[in-house]
Design an enzyme around this catalytic site. Structure first.
Site, PDB file in Angstrom:
ATOM      1  N   ASP A 459       0.859  -1.183   0.000  1.00  0.00           N
ATOM      2  CA  ASP A 459       0.000   0.000   0.000  1.00  0.00           C
ATOM      3  C   ASP A 459       0.894   1.232   0.000  1.00  0.00           C
ATOM      4  O   ASP A 459       1.577   1.511   0.992  1.00  0.00           O
ATOM      5  CB  ASP A 459      -0.900  -0.037   1.237  1.00  0.00           C
ATOM      6  CG  ASP A 459      -1.939   1.085   1.227  1.00  0.00           C
ATOM      7  OD1 ASP A 459      -1.758   2.056   0.480  1.00  0.00           O
ATOM      8  OD2 ASP A 459      -2.910   0.983   2.001  1.00  0.00           O
ATOM      9  N   HIS A 460       0.868   1.979  -1.099  1.00  0.00           N
ATOM     10  CA  HIS A 460       1.784   3.107  -1.248  1.00  0.00           C
ATOM     11  C   HIS A 460       1.412   4.291  -0.349  1.00  0.00           C
ATOM     12  O   HIS A 460       2.178   5.250  -0.236  1.00  0.00           O
ATOM     13  CB  HIS A 460       1.815   3.554  -2.711  1.00  0.00           C
ATOM     14  CG  HIS A 460       3.149   4.095  -3.140  1.00  0.00           C
ATOM     15  ND1 HIS A 460       4.278   4.020  -2.351  1.00  0.00           N
ATOM     16  CD2 HIS A 460       3.544   4.713  -4.287  1.00  0.00           C
ATOM     17  CE1 HIS A 460       5.292   4.581  -2.980  1.00  0.00           C
ATOM     18  NE2 HIS A 460       4.874   5.013  -4.157  1.00  0.00           N
ATOM     19  N   ARG A 461       0.245   4.237   0.277  1.00  0.00           N
ATOM     20  CA  ARG A 461      -0.093   5.273   1.254  1.00  0.00           C
ATOM     21  C   ARG A 461       0.744   5.134   2.515  1.00  0.00           C
ATOM     22  O   ARG A 461       1.001   6.103   3.218  1.00  0.00           O
ATOM     23  CB  ARG A 461      -1.585   5.190   1.625  1.00  0.00           C
ATOM     24  CG  ARG A 461      -2.546   5.462   0.495  1.00  0.00           C
ATOM     25  CD  ARG A 461      -3.965   5.200   0.916  1.00  0.00           C
ATOM     26  NE  ARG A 461      -4.177   3.801   1.324  1.00  0.00           N
ATOM     27  CZ  ARG A 461      -5.354   3.319   1.734  1.00  0.00           C
ATOM     28  NH1 ARG A 461      -6.425   4.111   1.785  1.00  0.00           N
ATOM     29  NH2 ARG A 461      -5.471   2.050   2.079  1.00  0.00           N
TER      30      ARG A 461
END
Length: 490
Positions: A459-461
Site C-alpha cells: 500500500d503506497h499510502r
C-alpha cells in the site's frame, strides 16, 4: 412438560465477523434422530468458511426447516428439537373441545374477503395473463391479444350470404397451361441442325468459365448463345455452389449458445473474495516490486534440517524459510506490518501471518496468530496444520480474521511470480514463485543454481518505494544465505 416447552427451535447463529447469512451444505442428522448436546448437526458455508454447527440441546429431531443448498439469514429457524422425547408422543390430534356446528362463530367481513375461490381446473382467471378479456380476447402483458371469437361484420350489398355460399357447388379450377419444353438436339442444345449456335468469342468465354454450351438455351437470334447467357450460367453455378458450401460450413461450425455455457452462482467464500479484492484494488494504491534470488544455500539448509533427528517427522518446505524471512524482515521494518485507518496509521507489534490457500470453495487466507513469537519448529507445525485444515474445508472464521501480512505461494502451480492484491486492512503481501534450476553467475562463473522470484505488493499510502525495497531486499538476503542472516540479525 407441555408440548410447546418441549420443542426447541434452533436458529442459524451468528458465526462472527458480522456475517448475515449462510448456505446449508449438508445436514448431519435427519428427522427422528436422537442427538446429544454439542453434537454437530449441520454444515453451513458462510462467506468465510464451511463450519459444522453443534446442537444446543439434546433430544430428538422433530423437523428440518430448510433443505441442503438453501441460503438462510442469521436468526432464521433451521431445525426443531424435542428436548424430552421420553415424555411420550407429542399431542398432534385435533382438540376435542371444538365448538359445535351450530355455535360456530360468524366469520368477519375481513376473513371472508381474504378467502379466494380457486378457478376450475384448466381455467385462467379473467383479467390475468392468458385469461379471458372483453370481446373474447386473451389478456397479455400489454393490452389484449387476438380475438378468440369470430368477428362480426355487416354484409356488403349484393354479397351472397354465408348460408347461400354453402349451397353453391365449388367451381372447377382449370390448371395453368405448362409451356412446352423446347426441343433440343442430341447435345442438349436447341434443335438447329444439331449444332450449338455461338460465336467464337462466346465459345472461348464458356471454355474459360467452365460452362458447357450444350446445356444452355440461347437468348440470341435463332436461339444462339450470347456472352450474357454464358456469364449468367457461370454466376448461377457459383450461386448454387455457395449455399452448399455455406450449409456445409454451418453444419460443421460450433454453436455458441447457452447450451454450451455454465453459470456458477457467486456466493459464500467466492463472493466475499470478489468483494474484498474489488474493494482493495480500488481503495489502496498498489505498488509491486520484484526480486530474483539465488536460493541454493537455502535449499541446502532445508535438506540439512530434514536430516536432523528432531525434524524427521515434520514436513519442511521452502515456504517455511520464506515465512521466517518475512517475520525477521518485519522486525527490521515494523511499518510494513500496519493498517491505514484514515486519519492515522496503526502499526501492529504482532504478526498474524496469512497464507493464501486455494480450496474447492475459493481462495481463503487463514493466518497463524502471533507468528513472530513462534520458534522455527512451532512455525512449521502451525503452517502444516493451517494448510491441512484449509484443504479439508474446516477452516474456522476465527482463523481467517485479523490477518496483518500475507504470503501467497504461487510457486506450487509452477508460476514464477505475480502481482498479488492486498487483503483488506493489510499493507503488504508477498508472492513466492517457483524454485527453478537456472544459469546464474556465481563467484564469477555461470553455474546451474536454484533460483526464485519474489513479488511484493504494498500500500503506497503507508509504504514508500524505499521502505518496500528494503523490506524485499532483506527477505531476499535471508533466502540467499539463511545462516548468515540469522547470525547478523538475531
Amino acid at each position: 412438560m407441555s408440548d410447546m416447552s418441549r420443542i426447541k427451535t434452533f436458529n442459524l447463529p451468528d458465526l462472527g465477523e458480522g456475517l448475515t447469512e449462510g448456505e446449508i451444505l449438508a445436514w448431519l442428522v435427519k428427522v427422528g434422530d436422537t442427538i446429544e448436546l454439542n453434537q454437530p448437526i449441520v454444515e453451513v458455508e458462510t462467506a468465510k468458511a464451511a463450519v459444522e454447527i453443534p446442537a444446543k440441546w439434546a433430544g430428538q429431531v422433530q423437523a428440518i426447516h430448510h433443505p441442503e443448498g438453501t441460503t438462510v439469514e442469521v436468526g432464521t429457524p433451521i431445525i426443531a428439537i424435542d428436548t424430552d422425547p421420553g415424555a411420550g408422543p407429542l399431542d398432534t390430534a385435533p382438540s376435542t373441545t371444538a365448538t359445535p356446528t351450530g355455535d360456530l362463530p360468524t366469520p368477519s367481513a375481513a376473513s371472508l374477503a381474504a378467502v379466494e375461490v380457486a378457478p376450475a381446473e384448466g381455467m385462467i382467471e379473467p383479467g390475468l395473463i392468458g385469461g379471458v378479456a372483453p370481446g373474447g380476447r386473451t389478456a397479455v402483458l400489454v393490452g389484449y391479444g387476438p380475438r378468440t371469437t369470430a368477428a362480426k361484420r355487416r354484409p356488403r350489398k349484393g354479397a351472397v350470404p354465408a348460408q347461400a355460399e354453402a349451397l353453391v357447388a365449388p367451381a372447377t379450377v382449370a390448371p395453368e397451361p405448362v409451356a412446352p419444353e423446347p426441343v433440343r438436339n442430341g447435345h442438349g442444345g436447341p434443335a438447329m441442325g444439331g449444332l450449338v449456335l455461338a460465336k467464337p468469342p462466346v465459345r472461348k468465354l464458356a471454355k474459360d468459365l467452365g460452362v458447357d454450351l450444350s446445356t444452355l438455351t440461347g437468348s440470341g437470334p435463332l436461339g444462339s448463345i450470347t456472352r450474357e447467357d454464358v456469364q449468367q450460367a457461370a454466376s448461377g453455378a457459383a450461386a448454387t455452389a455457395e449455399p452448399v458450401a455455406a450449409s456445409s460450413t454451418a453444419t460443421s461450425a460450433a454453436s455458441f449458445g447457452a447450451d454450451r455455457e455454465q453459470r456458477i452462482p457467486v456466493k459464500g467464500v467466492r463472493k466475499l473474495t470478489a468483494e474484498n479484492m474489488s474493494r482493495s484494488a480500488f481503495t489502496a494504491p498498489h505498488v509491486t516490486e520484484f526480486l530474483t534470488v539465488d536460493v541454493t544455500r537455502a535449499m541446502k539448509a532445508l535438506e540439512r534440517l530434514r536430516g536432523r533427528r528432531e525434524w524427521r517427522d515434520v514436513r519442511v518446505s521452502p515456504l517455511l524459510l520464506v515465512a521466517k524471512a518475512v517475520l525477521l524482515a518485519v522486525k527490521r521494518h515494523p511499518m510494513v506490518n500496519s493498517t491505514w485507518a484514515g486519519d492515522e496509521i496503526v502499526v501492529k507489534e504482532y504478526v498474524n501471518l496469512g497464507i493464501a490457500a486455494a480450496t474447492e470453495r475459493g481462495l481463503i487466507v487463514p493466518n497463524v496468530k502471533d507468528a513472530g513469537r513462534l520458534s522455527l519448529r512451532e512455525l512449521a507445525d502451525a503452517l502444516n496444520a493451517l494448510v491441512q485444515t484449509a484443504k479439508s474445508g474446516r477452516t474456522s472464521p476465527a482463523d481467517m480474521s485479523g490477518g496483518t501480512l500475507t504470503i501467497t505461494n504461487v510457486g506450487v502451480f509452477g508460476v514464477d511470480t505475480g502481482t498479488p492484491i492486498l487483503p483488506p486492512g493489510e499493507s503488504a503481501i508477498l508472492a513466492f514463485g517457483a524454485v527453478r534450476e537456472m544459469p546464474w553467475v556465481h563467484k564469477g562463473k555461470v553455474k546451474a543454481r536454484q533460483v526464485t522470484t519474489l513479488g511484493l505488493s504494498f500500500d503506497h499510502r503507508i509504504i514508500d518505494g524505499e521502505l518496500g525495497s528494503k523490506f524485499l531486499r532483506d527477505i531476499g538476503d535471508f533466502l540467499a544465505d539463511p545462516e548468515a542472516a540469522l547470525l547478523a540479525w538475531t
